[in-house]
Design a protein around this motif. Structure first.
Motif, PDB file in Angstrom:
ATOM      1  N   ASP A   1      -1.874   4.663  -4.574  1.00 42.17           N
ATOM      2  CA  ASP A   1      -2.618   3.453  -4.190  1.00 42.17           C
ATOM      3  C   ASP A   1      -1.718   2.310  -3.721  1.00 42.17           C
ATOM      4  OD1 ASP A   1      -1.432   2.639  -6.542  1.00 42.17           O
ATOM      5  OD2 ASP A   1      -3.312   2.282  -7.631  1.00 42.17           O
ATOM      6  N   PHE A   2      -0.489   2.636  -3.258  1.00 45.41           N
ATOM      7  CA  PHE A   2       0.438   1.580  -2.882  1.00 45.41           C
ATOM      8  C   PHE A   2       0.015   0.828  -1.619  1.00 45.41           C
ATOM      9  CE2 PHE A   2       1.878   5.323  -0.654  1.00 45.41           C
ATOM     10  CZ  PHE A   2       2.336   4.868   0.572  1.00 45.41           C
ATOM     11  N   LEU A   3      -0.977   1.362  -0.891  1.00 45.03           N
ATOM     12  CA  LEU A   3      -1.452   0.690   0.325  1.00 45.03           C
ATOM     13  C   LEU A   3      -2.682  -0.177   0.073  1.00 45.03           C
ATOM     14  CD1 LEU A   3      -0.897   3.455   3.036  1.00 45.03           C
ATOM     15  CD2 LEU A   3       0.451   1.391   2.621  1.00 45.03           C
ATOM     16  N   ASN A   4      -2.996  -0.416  -1.185  1.00 41.30           N
ATOM     17  CA  ASN A   4      -4.067  -1.365  -1.501  1.00 41.30           C
ATOM     18  C   ASN A   4      -3.880  -2.682  -0.750  1.00 41.30           C
ATOM     19  OD1 ASN A   4      -5.914  -0.166  -3.282  1.00 41.30           O
ATOM     20  ND2 ASN A   4      -4.612  -0.527  -5.063  1.00 41.30           N
ATOM     21  N   ARG A   5      -2.630  -3.132  -0.685  1.00 43.35           N
ATOM     22  CA  ARG A   5      -2.313  -4.429  -0.090  1.00 43.35           C
ATOM     23  C   ARG A   5      -2.661  -4.511   1.388  1.00 43.35           C
ATOM     24  NH1 ARG A   5       2.531  -3.485   2.546  1.00 43.35           N
ATOM     25  NH2 ARG A   5       3.535  -1.504   1.975  1.00 43.35           N
TER      26      ARG A   5
ATOM     27  N   SER B   1      -7.344   2.360  -4.512  1.00 41.84           N
ATOM     28  CA  SER B   1      -7.684   2.644  -5.912  1.00 41.84           C
ATOM     29  C   SER B   1      -9.137   3.071  -6.053  1.00 41.84           C
ATOM     30  CB  SER B   1      -7.429   1.399  -6.775  1.00 41.84           C
ATOM     31  OG  SER B   1      -6.056   1.081  -6.808  1.00 41.84           O
ATOM     32  N   ARG B   2     -10.028   2.397  -5.328  1.00 40.34           N
ATOM     33  CA  ARG B   2     -11.445   2.732  -5.441  1.00 40.34           C
ATOM     34  C   ARG B   2     -11.751   4.100  -4.826  1.00 40.34           C
ATOM     35  NH1 ARG B   2     -14.558   0.024  -2.658  1.00 40.34           N
ATOM     36  NH2 ARG B   2     -13.164  -1.292  -1.413  1.00 40.34           N
ATOM     37  N   ALA B   3     -11.095   4.412  -3.712  1.00 40.44           N
ATOM     38  CA  ALA B   3     -11.285   5.729  -3.098  1.00 40.44           C
ATOM     39  C   ALA B   3     -10.711   6.822  -4.002  1.00 40.44           C
ATOM     40  CB  ALA B   3     -10.616   5.771  -1.727  1.00 40.44           C
TER      41      ALA B   3
END
Length: 247
Positions: A121-125, A134-136
């Protein structure tokens, strides 16, 4: 008396000869051929392999969430196992899924391949909502927890489909309700859709992503997508034939 010198008329000479024009024309042809060849090569590399197969369809295939939050998809006796590290926002992960996902699905159906999916999830930003990855990832855990391997495979492909994947730094992404509907369209039941809509597995997905990032670093890789077999990193983006070379 000095002798008058007859003026000489100056005639500028052309700066390019016929040979120059011929060579220039050849250069243009060569450049055009290289460009066209490059485009065709690129298009051929990104063209879906095994197109038309779709996702997993064998009822013997199982899906389960393992202790480290990794999702395993495959038959119990699969002869080869690979680890795939990906982020739902990663465009290159989408490229890998679009190119080789159907090949992978057939290998899984045949019982020769199992896949351990590490969703990071490091591309949340880079998502509009700030937490899309994170939600996916949580949505994928909901579907995996349901035990419906066929729905999981289809939903996984849908998450990375060009028509569905949000753009990095885009103006919007998918809500939990959107993800729940996408899961239902992939064959998930109502309970699974509710799990996604409520965000029930997002915290678990965040914890799993942290472990996945550590496992990715331990493999020696630095980004996604990364495919690992028996501790060796596979050049999955560079070699379109990597799936056929697994067994």
């Amino acid at each position: 008396m000095s002798k008058k010198v007859k003026p000489v008329k100056y005639s500028p000479q052309p700066t390019s000869s016929r040979t120059t024009y011929v060579l220039g024309g050849l250069a243009i042809v060569v450049i055009a051929a290289v460009v066209i060849g490059g485009v065709l090569w690129s298009n051929n590399r990104s063209k879906p392999r095994n197109e038309g197969y779709g996702g997993v369809s064998n009822s013997a295939v199982q899906v389960a969430v393992q202790e480290d939050g990794v999702v395993r998809l495959g038959t119990p006796g699969a002869t080869t196992t690979i680890d795939v590290f990906e982020d739902p926002m990663c465009p290159y992960c989408a490229q890998l899924e679009n190119t080789n996902g159907q090949e992978v699905a057939q290998k899984v159906d045949e019982g020769t391949l199992a896949v351990r999916y590490h969703t990071l999830d490091f591309l949340n930003r880079l998502s509009a909502s700030g937490d899309y990855s994170s939600r996916a990832a949580g949505a994928l855990l909901c579907v995996a927890d349901s035990g419906n391997a066929i729905a999981y495979s289809k939903f996984h492909g849908a998450i990375f489909a060009p028509a569905n994947q949000p753009k990095e730094n885009g103006k919007s992404d998918h809500s939990n309700d959107d993800l729940a509907q996408l899961a239902k369209d992939s064959g998930a039941d109502d309970a699974t859709a509710q799990c996604i809509a409520s965000g029930a597995k997002v915290a678990d997905a965040t914890a799993a992503a942290e472990k996945g990032s550590a496992a990715l670093a331990a493999s020696g890789a630095r980004g996604t997508p990364t495919v690992v077999k028996d501790g060796t990193i596979i050049d999955a983006l560079g070699d379109v034939n990597w799936v056929t070379k697994l067994n």
